[in-house]
Design a protein around this motif. Structure first.
Motif, PDB file in Angstrom:
ATOM      1  N   UNK A 140      -2.980   5.164  14.220  1.00 15.48           N
ATOM      2  CA  UNK A 140      -1.658   4.557  13.999  1.00 15.48           C
ATOM      3  C   UNK A 140      -1.617   3.860  12.640  1.00 15.48           C
ATOM      4  N   UNK A 141      -2.701   3.184  12.275  1.00 13.07           N
ATOM      5  CA  UNK A 141      -2.761   2.527  10.958  1.00 13.07           C
ATOM      6  C   UNK A 141      -2.678   3.537   9.823  1.00 13.07           C
ATOM      7  N   UNK A 142      -3.336   4.678   9.988  1.00 17.15           N
ATOM      8  CA  UNK A 142      -3.251   5.720   8.964  1.00 17.15           C
ATOM      9  C   UNK A 142      -1.825   6.252   8.851  1.00 17.15           C
ATOM     10  N   UNK A 143      -1.146   6.401   9.989  1.00 20.07           N
ATOM     11  CA  UNK A 143       0.247   6.861   9.962  1.00 20.07           C
ATOM     12  C   UNK A 143       1.155   5.846   9.275  1.00 20.07           C
ATOM     13  N   UNK A 144       0.955   4.560   9.561  1.00 24.37           N
ATOM     14  CA  UNK A 144       1.760   3.523   8.906  1.00 24.37           C
ATOM     15  C   UNK A 144       1.512   3.492   7.407  1.00 24.37           C
ATOM     16  N   UNK A 145       0.267   3.726   7.008  1.00 23.02           N
ATOM     17  CA  UNK A 145      -0.042   3.749   5.581  1.00 23.02           C
ATOM     18  C   UNK A 145       0.667   4.912   4.891  1.00 23.02           C
ATOM     19  N   UNK A 146       0.674   6.081   5.546  1.00 25.72           N
ATOM     20  CA  UNK A 146       1.353   7.244   4.964  1.00 25.72           C
ATOM     21  C   UNK A 146       2.853   6.983   4.840  1.00 25.72           C
ATOM     22  N   UNK A 147       3.454   6.378   5.867  1.00 26.84           N
ATOM     23  CA  UNK A 147       4.896   6.101   5.837  1.00 26.84           C
ATOM     24  C   UNK A 147       5.239   5.122   4.724  1.00 26.84           C
ATOM     25  N   UNK A 148       4.477   4.039   4.649  1.00 28.49           N
ATOM     26  CA  UNK A 148       4.791   3.018   3.644  1.00 28.49           C
ATOM     27  C   UNK A 148       4.642   3.555   2.231  1.00 28.49           C
ATOM     28  N   UNK A 149       3.577   4.300   1.957  1.00 27.98           N
ATOM     29  CA  UNK A 149       3.377   4.814   0.607  1.00 27.98           C
ATOM     30  C   UNK A 149       4.339   5.950   0.281  1.00 27.98           C
ATOM     31  N   UNK A 150       4.747   6.720   1.296  1.00 27.42           N
ATOM     32  CA  UNK A 150       5.758   7.752   1.049  1.00 27.42           C
ATOM     33  C   UNK A 150       7.080   7.122   0.629  1.00 27.42           C
ATOM     34  N   UNK A 151       7.467   6.034   1.312  1.00 25.74           N
ATOM     35  CA  UNK A 151       8.709   5.335   0.951  1.00 25.74           C
ATOM     36  C   UNK A 151       8.588   4.700  -0.432  1.00 25.74           C
TER      37      UNK A 151
ATOM     38  N   UNK B  50      13.853   1.198   3.095  1.00 27.22           N
ATOM     39  CA  UNK B  50      12.903   0.141   2.769  1.00 27.22           C
ATOM     40  C   UNK B  50      12.432  -0.586   4.021  1.00 27.22           C
ATOM     41  N   UNK B  51      13.235  -0.556   5.084  1.00 29.37           N
ATOM     42  CA  UNK B  51      12.833  -1.202   6.340  1.00 29.37           C
ATOM     43  C   UNK B  51      11.603  -0.529   6.934  1.00 29.37           C
ATOM     44  N   UNK B  52      11.440   0.797   6.689  1.00 30.35           N
ATOM     45  CA  UNK B  52      10.246   1.478   7.202  1.00 30.35           C
ATOM     46  C   UNK B  52       8.983   0.919   6.550  1.00 30.35           C
ATOM     47  N   UNK B  53       9.033   0.728   5.248  1.00 25.35           N
ATOM     48  CA  UNK B  53       7.867   0.174   4.555  1.00 25.35           C
ATOM     49  C   UNK B  53       7.604  -1.262   4.983  1.00 25.35           C
ATOM     50  N   UNK B  54       8.669  -2.066   5.131  1.00 20.76           N
ATOM     51  CA  UNK B  54       8.493  -3.453   5.564  1.00 20.76           C
ATOM     52  C   UNK B  54       7.904  -3.521   6.973  1.00 20.76           C
TER      53      UNK B  54
ATOM     54  N   UNK C 229       4.183  -2.705   6.814  1.00 21.41           N
ATOM     55  CA  UNK C 229       3.405  -3.811   6.260  1.00 21.41           C
ATOM     56  C   UNK C 229       3.190  -4.914   7.283  1.00 21.41           C
ATOM     57  N   UNK C 230       4.225  -5.229   8.036  1.00 22.55           N
ATOM     58  CA  UNK C 230       4.104  -6.325   9.003  1.00 22.55           C
ATOM     59  C   UNK C 230       3.337  -5.904  10.256  1.00 22.55           C
ATOM     60  N   UNK C 231       3.400  -4.614  10.595  1.00 25.24           N
ATOM     61  CA  UNK C 231       2.748  -4.168  11.836  1.00 25.24           C
ATOM     62  C   UNK C 231       1.261  -3.885  11.644  1.00 25.24           C
TER      63      UNK C 231
END
Length: 277
Positions: free
Chosen positions: A29-40, A145-149, A152-154
């Protein structure tokens, strides 16, 4: 050439080797969040760079034009220039009040030469159109931008969740096996892996996110500045600020003031004096 395994610290390698199912799920899940944030973040940086270049190109053409509505008359289209969308919205509103049409026709230039000026209240409607266009451009820049935020918080919270979960599993083995350091080491190390990965995801993404937010704020300020510059140019060219000479009504036309009539009952000292006389 160094491999990924050699770049990891011994403790992180040991924790991943003894990782539980919960640990691997949280790491995924952390890897997925990292991909989403950096893609945005990367897509937004590319978009802002493209919009900035298009804005500079349009601004140069606008300042070199001979008339505020010259580019509108030529029907030039600048898709990625946010300045163009603000300009087009203002010109459509201005053309409606000047000529009764919101798109330039074949006789637009000839009719514009004989057109008069608009009132300040009509210019307020043109400014409202520019403000709406600025707000829409700001929303497009801030989209997703809410996806990246959220990522970051999660990320730190998920890392903490994995740590607490792993510690609970590690200490639960104390009731079944010998409570020695060697028995607790795999579980505790695995539990701390998720916190480390959560911070590795959150910290770089936070730096990229804050830099992106600053660029978006700067772009919005430039949008407001261009709207102010365009408003001033249109105001000088098309707005009539002359005041009509309106005379104030005379006192005689207002009529004589009416005084209330007083009765003798409950009269004050003035009425008592008149009765004595």
């Amino acid at each position: 050439m160094p491999t990924l395994e050699s770049l990891l610290s011994p403790g992180l390698r040991y924790g991943l080797e003894h990782g539980s199912l919960t640990c691997w799920i949280i790491c995924g899940v952390l890897a997925l969040l990292s991909i989403i944030s950096w893609a945005v973040i990367l897509s937004k940086r590319m978009l802002i760079t493209r919009v900035h270049k298009a804005n500079l190109s349009f601004l140069r053409e606008f300042r070199e034009s001979n008339h505020p509505l010259e580019l509108f008359q030529k029907r030039e289209h600048h898709e990625f220039a946010a300045f163009y969308h603000i300009y087009h919205a203002a010109c459509r509103e201005m053309a409606w009040y000047l000529l009764g049409e919101d798109e330039p026709g074949e006789t637009f230039a000839a009719r514009l030469q004989g057109a008069g000026r608009i009132t300040p209240s009509q210019m307020s409607a043109v400014q409202n159109a520019m403000e709406r266009s600025v707000a829409e451009a700001a929303l497009r820049l801030e989209a997703r931008m809410a996806w990246a935020a959220t990522a970051l918080s999660a990320a730190p919270l998920l890392g903490l969740l994995g740590t607490v979960w792993g510690l609970l599993d590690a200490f639960s083995t104390m009731t079944h096996t010998d409570a020695s350091l060697a028995a607790l080491a795999p579980g505790v190390t695995t539990a701390l892996v998720t916190t480390v990965l959560g911070l590795l995801v959150a910290v770089p993404s936070m730096l990229g996110y804050n830099g992106l937010v600053n660029r978006i704020r700067g772009m919005v300020v430039r949008l407001d500045n261009f709207a102010s510059e365009l408003s001033a140019a249109l105001d000088r060219a098309f707005v009539d600020h002359r005041f009509t000479n309106e005379t104030l009504p005379s006192m005689g036309s207002l009529g004589a003031p009416s005084m209330p009539a007083f009765s003798g009952v409950g009269a004050g000292p003035l009425h008592v004096f008149a009765a004595r006389a």
